[in-house]
Design a protein around this motif. Structure first.
Motif, PDB file in Angstrom:
ATOM      1  N   PRO A   1     -62.600  36.054   0.693  1.00 17.01           N
ATOM      2  CA  PRO A   1     -64.125  35.584   0.131  1.00 17.01           C
ATOM      3  C   PRO A   1     -64.653  34.493   0.601  1.00 17.01           C
ATOM      4  CG  PRO A   1     -62.277  35.101  -1.215  1.00 17.01           C
ATOM      5  CD  PRO A   1     -61.552  35.841  -0.096  1.00 17.01           C
ATOM      6  N   GLU A   2     -66.044  34.262   0.562  1.00 18.07           N
ATOM      7  CA  GLU A   2     -66.552  32.982   0.939  1.00 18.07           C
ATOM      8  C   GLU A   2     -66.331  32.134   0.079  1.00 18.07           C
ATOM      9  OE1 GLU A   2     -70.773  33.599   1.763  1.00 18.07           O
ATOM     10  OE2 GLU A   2     -69.927  35.161   3.224  1.00 18.07           O
ATOM     11  N   ALA A   3     -66.356  32.381  -1.290  1.00 17.66           N
ATOM     12  CA  ALA A   3     -66.370  31.354  -2.514  1.00 17.66           C
ATOM     13  C   ALA A   3     -65.500  31.894  -3.628  1.00 17.66           C
ATOM     14  CB  ALA A   3     -67.583  31.146  -2.808  1.00 17.66           C
ATOM     15  N   VAL A   4     -64.764  30.913  -4.350  1.00 18.96           N
ATOM     16  CA  VAL A   4     -63.971  31.417  -5.665  1.00 18.96           C
ATOM     17  C   VAL A   4     -64.530  30.455  -6.804  1.00 18.96           C
ATOM     18  CG1 VAL A   4     -61.876  31.725  -6.675  1.00 18.96           C
ATOM     19  CG2 VAL A   4     -61.857  32.008  -4.377  1.00 18.96           C
ATOM     20  N   LEU A   5     -64.964  31.429  -7.843  1.00 20.82           N
ATOM     21  CA  LEU A   5     -65.484  30.529  -8.979  1.00 20.82           C
ATOM     22  C   LEU A   5     -64.368  30.595 -10.000  1.00 20.82           C
ATOM     23  CD1 LEU A   5     -67.746  29.066 -10.073  1.00 20.82           C
ATOM     24  CD2 LEU A   5     -68.818  31.485 -11.087  1.00 20.82           C
ATOM     25  N   LEU A   6     -64.013  29.382 -10.524  1.00 22.02           N
ATOM     26  CA  LEU A   6     -63.083  29.575 -11.744  1.00 22.02           C
ATOM     27  C   LEU A   6     -63.521  28.966 -12.908  1.00 22.02           C
ATOM     28  CD1 LEU A   6     -60.612  28.160  -8.680  1.00 22.02           C
ATOM     29  CD2 LEU A   6     -60.137  30.248 -10.075  1.00 22.02           C
ATOM     30  N   ALA A   7     -62.977  29.599 -14.035  1.00 17.43           N
ATOM     31  CA  ALA A   7     -63.238  29.308 -15.026  1.00 17.43           C
ATOM     32  C   ALA A   7     -61.770  28.238 -15.565  1.00 17.43           C
ATOM     33  CB  ALA A   7     -63.272  30.261 -16.363  1.00 17.43           C
ATOM     34  N   ASP A   8     -62.162  27.074 -15.945  1.00 20.54           N
ATOM     35  CA  ASP A   8     -60.997  26.158 -16.251  1.00 20.54           C
ATOM     36  C   ASP A   8     -60.730  26.176 -17.646  1.00 20.54           C
ATOM     37  OD1 ASP A   8     -58.904  24.503 -16.316  1.00 20.54           O
ATOM     38  OD2 ASP A   8     -59.889  22.783 -15.520  1.00 20.54           O
ATOM     39  N   ARG A   9     -59.524  26.856 -18.428  1.00 18.92           N
ATOM     40  CA  ARG A   9     -59.270  26.932 -19.731  1.00 18.92           C
ATOM     41  C   ARG A   9     -58.451  25.825 -20.120  1.00 18.92           C
ATOM     42  NH1 ARG A   9     -57.138  32.777 -21.215  1.00 18.92           N
ATOM     43  NH2 ARG A   9     -58.216  31.924 -23.104  1.00 18.92           N
ATOM     44  N   LYS A  10     -57.990  24.935 -18.992  1.00 18.59           N
ATOM     45  CA  LYS A  10     -57.164  24.022 -19.109  1.00 18.59           C
ATOM     46  C   LYS A  10     -55.820  24.395 -20.023  1.00 18.59           C
ATOM     47  CE  LYS A  10     -60.406  20.541 -18.837  1.00 18.59           C
ATOM     48  NZ  LYS A  10     -61.024  20.849 -17.395  1.00 18.59           N
ATOM     49  N   LEU A  11     -55.347  25.666 -19.348  1.00 18.23           N
ATOM     50  CA  LEU A  11     -54.078  26.049 -19.614  1.00 18.23           C
ATOM     51  C   LEU A  11     -52.865  26.013 -18.559  1.00 18.23           C
ATOM     52  CD1 LEU A  11     -54.876  29.871 -21.368  1.00 18.23           C
ATOM     53  CD2 LEU A  11     -54.388  27.691 -22.543  1.00 18.23           C
ATOM     54  N   ALA A  12     -53.594  26.010 -17.174  1.00 22.76           N
ATOM     55  CA  ALA A  12     -52.597  25.749 -16.097  1.00 22.76           C
ATOM     56  C   ALA A  12     -53.415  24.880 -15.203  1.00 22.76           C
ATOM     57  CB  ALA A  12     -52.084  27.004 -15.815  1.00 22.76           C
ATOM     58  N   PRO A  13     -52.361  23.969 -14.355  1.00 24.64           N
ATOM     59  CA  PRO A  13     -53.104  23.155 -13.683  1.00 24.64           C
ATOM     60  C   PRO A  13     -53.551  24.486 -12.321  1.00 24.64           C
ATOM     61  CG  PRO A  13     -50.659  22.959 -13.492  1.00 24.64           C
ATOM     62  CD  PRO A  13     -50.970  23.758 -14.653  1.00 24.64           C
ATOM     63  N   MET A  14     -54.679  23.823 -11.804  1.00 23.60           N
ATOM     64  CA  MET A  14     -55.128  24.678 -10.451  1.00 23.60           C
ATOM     65  C   MET A  14     -55.123  23.748  -9.399  1.00 23.60           C
ATOM     66  SD  MET A  14     -58.126  27.052 -11.691  1.00 23.60           S
ATOM     67  CE  MET A  14     -59.198  25.944 -12.693  1.00 23.60           C
ATOM     68  N   ALA A  15     -54.425  24.503  -8.068  1.00 24.14           N
ATOM     69  CA  ALA A  15     -54.926  23.621  -6.925  1.00 24.14           C
ATOM     70  C   ALA A  15     -55.934  24.218  -6.208  1.00 24.14           C
ATOM     71  CB  ALA A  15     -53.428  24.131  -5.804  1.00 24.14           C
ATOM     72  N   MET A  16     -57.118  23.313  -6.152  1.00 22.23           N
ATOM     73  CA  MET A  16     -58.233  23.952  -5.505  1.00 22.23           C
ATOM     74  C   MET A  16     -58.341  23.821  -3.840  1.00 22.23           C
ATOM     75  SD  MET A  16     -60.001  24.270  -8.425  1.00 22.23           S
ATOM     76  CE  MET A  16     -62.068  24.281  -8.266  1.00 22.23           C
ATOM     77  N   VAL A  17     -58.811  24.826  -3.582  1.00 26.35           N
ATOM     78  CA  VAL A  17     -59.280  24.897  -1.998  1.00 26.35           C
ATOM     79  C   VAL A  17     -60.476  24.094  -1.772  1.00 26.35           C
ATOM     80  CG1 VAL A  17     -59.336  26.472  -0.095  1.00 26.35           C
ATOM     81  CG2 VAL A  17     -57.610  26.787  -1.660  1.00 26.35           C
TER      82      VAL A  17
ATOM     83  N   SER B   1     -53.139  34.384 -21.191  1.00 22.72           N
ATOM     84  CA  SER B   1     -51.885  34.115 -22.117  1.00 22.72           C
ATOM     85  C   SER B   1     -51.640  35.503 -22.743  1.00 22.72           C
ATOM     86  CB  SER B   1     -52.300  32.842 -23.053  1.00 22.72           C
ATOM     87  OG  SER B   1     -51.224  32.806 -24.013  1.00 22.72           O
ATOM     88  N   ARG B   2     -50.207  35.634 -23.005  1.00 24.49           N
ATOM     89  CA  ARG B   2     -49.808  36.680 -23.381  1.00 24.49           C
ATOM     90  C   ARG B   2     -48.727  36.474 -24.481  1.00 24.49           C
ATOM     91  NH1 ARG B   2     -50.509  42.115 -23.777  1.00 24.49           N
ATOM     92  NH2 ARG B   2     -49.004  43.236 -23.897  1.00 24.49           N
ATOM     93  N   GLY B   3     -48.613  36.671 -25.766  1.00 21.14           N
ATOM     94  CA  GLY B   3     -47.644  36.571 -26.548  1.00 21.14           C
ATOM     95  C   GLY B   3     -47.303  34.900 -26.729  1.00 21.14           C
ATOM     96  N   GLY B   4     -48.249  33.896 -26.490  1.00 19.80           N
ATOM     97  CA  GLY B   4     -48.180  32.761 -26.598  1.00 19.80           C
ATOM     98  C   GLY B   4     -47.648  32.136 -25.276  1.00 19.80           C
ATOM     99  N   LYS B   5     -47.359  32.903 -24.274  1.00 20.44           N
ATOM    100  CA  LYS B   5     -47.123  32.415 -22.984  1.00 20.44           C
ATOM    101  C   LYS B   5     -48.050  32.361 -21.845  1.00 20.44           C
ATOM    102  CE  LYS B   5     -43.372  33.820 -19.564  1.00 20.44           C
ATOM    103  NZ  LYS B   5     -43.719  34.694 -18.777  1.00 20.44           N
ATOM    104  N   VAL B   6     -48.282  31.371 -21.168  1.00 17.87           N
ATOM    105  CA  VAL B   6     -49.421  31.080 -20.466  1.00 17.87           C
ATOM    106  C   VAL B   6     -48.817  31.753 -19.166  1.00 17.87           C
ATOM    107  CG1 VAL B   6     -50.513  29.439 -18.946  1.00 17.87           C
ATOM    108  CG2 VAL B   6     -50.098  28.959 -21.385  1.00 17.87           C
ATOM    109  N   VAL B   7     -49.900  32.812 -18.724  1.00 17.31           N
ATOM    110  CA  VAL B   7     -49.964  33.455 -17.273  1.00 17.31           C
ATOM    111  C   VAL B   7     -50.908  32.810 -16.316  1.00 17.31           C
ATOM    112  CG1 VAL B   7     -49.842  35.808 -16.222  1.00 17.31           C
ATOM    113  CG2 VAL B   7     -49.354  35.537 -18.681  1.00 17.31           C
TER     114      VAL B   7
END
Ligand code: PRX
Length: 641
Positions: free
Chosen positions: A194-210, A171-177
């Motif tokens: 990559p074999e795997a992606v590890l994601l921290a979910d801050r609940k700022l934006a929806p994520m399409a999980m593979v 997030s930058r200047g209140g705008k979610v990136v």
């Protein structure tokens, strides 16, 4: 070795005359699992191997060794004025979280020597991930979160990470990136997957999980709550991390660092340069994506037993998201910050605010403010110096060096800074000025030359370019005919007292708001636009950002020059292209259209001449120029603006 009676001159001399004794003594500042046999192996210049035979671990030195005396003391203080969240982890809690992260990495198949690419906003998990890698001997490769898919993809291909760690968004200047779509696009573009992606979910934006590839940290962490992952004892010369930086070619270089030398260099710098003491709080406003973030947000302060503040947000935004030009000072007051580290650009932003903001908080804990990354102009230095009433210490260094090359070492001997100068060579650095074309050493005060280092470079300095020793030698050590010296690619002069002044880069690197960018990378992005025939990007002086990128484009359709609507449209498209490829940090301030670019007769772009014209300076010797009218055209374009 340092005490009140040592002068800095003596201290420095010992480091140069008796480097083995000097560095063996500094090496006591960290904990070793196995002592080293040899301080420095320089049998094969320019490759310096520090503390050979020794075994240690960066994470052990940053976290575990403090559990005995300061388990309940603050270690990592995460503050986000973007989300309003604030959370402190003690050393004990940090130890637990890092082991959870390490266990999660292990579950994803990460082993010693594997690369883990970290593409994250400024959140606690970014530090956990770095420390977890160090703990298990995986090589981290942090990519600045402000970079976009194209930049990220080229780094994925070079680092070939087994796992990538990221988050839903920054997030930058209140705008979610949102980060996840940028990451997915980068993985689509890269050849290595990559074999795997590890994601921290801050609940700022929806994520399409593979499915099968993407994992949520929030979930994986739950399955490793009691994880115990012991530190892997690393050889001192084993790689701790790589970090990409820009140079003369469009292809970024993976600056590779060792383990033991880096730990010693940081511990020594915390003592002698930053004068930070265990139990105190350090606040660096940089980003983990840059070298300052590696050395002085994560590793340096923690190795020294200090709490470190990880801050997400602008310097002018309060915890409630409303404007607050005193947010940093409020953190200094709240956490009793003793040492602060920032960049001149940030101070120039603050300088536009009401000066009363500097007096609003109790800053009595603060001992010094260190500024680095770009030239510190005198008005800015004076303004902040008068406002804070503490020493303002300029320090000059590079991604390659990992810690300051030029500054003053107040932990050894207190000295006043000279405005405009970062200071004198730091212990271990053999700094010289060489004539640009003859390579002769310049010894008289005031002579301008290229700042170089004679080998061996000190502990903490880059070992090589990741997987490319030849490029390391050819790029950095072979620029001066007949001499093997490391070129910083910076111009400098030295005064009669031995203080250096840095006068800008000798190559095509520009410095926008303290961010190091390669103009070639920006040119490559722009030339990918179908309507672009040729492009030159130069850095032009800017009062706030130090420099901004300026693009001169020859469109395929010359008619565009007469059509202002079409020009504006193409300018916008080009900017968007750079945003998408590299990120907004690299976006040119303006794109100007011309019919030709000034070149030498052999076809080399005259970037320095373009830059001089943009800055209203003399363009220098133009005898080799092929088409003087091209430069005149640029002069006209700039004048008309
Ligand atoms: O040109 C010099 C400039 O920034 C370059 C290194 O940038 P980077 O690799 O991002 O590392 C920054 C680490 C602080 C240098 O080659 N530079 C850095 N510090 C200063 C500086 N220029 C003038 N004064 C400084 N203090």
């Amino acid at each position: 070795m340092s005490n009140a009676t040592t002068t800095y001159a003596d201290f420095y001399r010992q480091s140069i005359d008796k480097p083995d004794a000097f560095w063996a003594s500094q090496a006591k500042l960290i904990d070793w699992f196995k002592p080293f046999d040899r301080v420095c192996n320089y049998d094969n210049p320019p490759f310096a191997h520090w503390f050979e035979g020794g075994q240690t671990n960066l994470c052990y030195n940053a976290v575990d060794r403090h559990l005995k005396d300061r388990a309940d003391q603050a270690a990592l203080i995460c503050v986000s004025s973007e989300t309003g969240q604030e959370k402190t982890y003690t050393f004990k809690e940090l130890h637990v979280e890092v082991q959870r992260m390490a266990a999660s990495f292990r579950a994803l198949g990460v082993q010693k020597g594997d690369r883990v690419l970290i593409y994250m906003p400024m959140i606690a998990e970014a530090a956990f991930a770095m420390l977890a890698c160090a703990r298990m001997g995986a090589i981290h490769c942090v990519v600045f979160g402000g970079f976009a898919s194209g930049s990220l993809a080229s780094r994925i291909d070079d680092a070939t990470p087994k796992v990538i760690v990221s988050a839903d968004a920054g997030s930058r200047g209140g705008k979610v990136v949102p980060y996840k779509p940028l990451l997915d696009e980068a993985i689509r573009l890269s050849s290595h997957k990559p074999e795997a992606v590890l994601l921290a979910d801050r609940k700022l934006a929806p994520m399409a999980m593979v499915a099968g590839r993407d994992h949520l940290w929030n979930e994986l962490r739950e399955t490793h709550l009691d994880a115990q992952v012991s530190c892997e004892w690393m050889n001192s010369t084993d790689i701790s991390y790589t970090i990409y930086t820009s140079g003369t070619t469009g292809r970024p270089k993976g600056v590779q660092r060792d383990t033991g030398g880096y730990a010693v260099a940081l511990a020594a710098s915390m003592k002698h340069i930053f004068d930070g003491r265990a139990g105190e709080t350090y606040f660096s406003t940089s980003d983990i994506g840059w070298v300052v973030g590696h050395s002085y947000i994560v590793y340096g302060p923690l190795i020294a037993g200090m709490a470190t503040i990880l801050y997400e947000g602008l310097p002018t935004q309060g915890m409630d998201g409303k404007p607050d030009g005193a947010i940093w000072w409020s953190l200094v007051e709240k956490y009793r910050v003793t040492v602060m580290f920032s960049a001149p650009t940030a101070v120039r932003v603050l300088k536009k605010q009401d000066p009363a903001l500097l007096k609003k908080h109790d800053l009595s804990s603060l001992r010094a403010l260190f500024l680095a990354g770009e030239p510190l102009d005198e008005p800015t230095a004076r303004w902040i110096s008068e406002g804070l009433n503490v020493p303002i210490i300029d320090n000059y260094w590079q991604t390659e060096s990992g810690w300051p090359i030029l500054t003053i070492a107040n932990g050894v001997e207190e000295k006043a800074s000279k405005f405009g100068s970062p200071g004198v060579p730091m212990y271990g650095y053999r700094v010289k000025l060489l004539h640009e074309s003859t390579g002769e050493e310049l010894t008289k005060p005031g002579e301008k030359g290229v700042v170089v280092l004679e080998g061996p470079t000190p502990p903490g300095f880059m070992q090589t370019v990741w997987q490319d020793d030849e490029r390391f030698v050819a790029t950095y050590w072979k620029t001066v005919p007949g001499k093997m010296v490391y070129s910083t690619f910076d111009w400098g002069i030295r005064d009669k007292d031995g203080y250096y002044f840095i006068l800008g880069r000798t190559d095509d690197v520009i410095n926008v708001a303290g961010h190091r960018l390669g103009t070639r990378e920006i040119e490559e992005s722009i030339s990918g636009h179908l309507q672009v025939a040729e492009v030159a990007v130069v850095g032009v002086a800017d009062a706030l950002k130090g420099q901004v990128a300026m693009a001169f484009v020859v469109p395929k359709d010359a008619g565009l020059l007469q059509d202002s609507a079409a020009s504006l449209k193409l300018e916008k498209e080009i900017m968007k292209r750079v945003d998408d490829d590299l990120g907004a940090v690299a976006r040119p301030a303006r794109v100007r259209f011309v019919t030709a670019l000034p070149k030498t007769r052999s076809g080399k772009l005259l970037r320095r001449a373009i830059q001089a014209v943009c800055e209203g300076r003399d363009a220098g010797d133009l005898t080799t120029m092929d088409d003087p009218a091209a430069l005149e055209q640029i002069r006209d374009r700039v004048a008309a603006a």
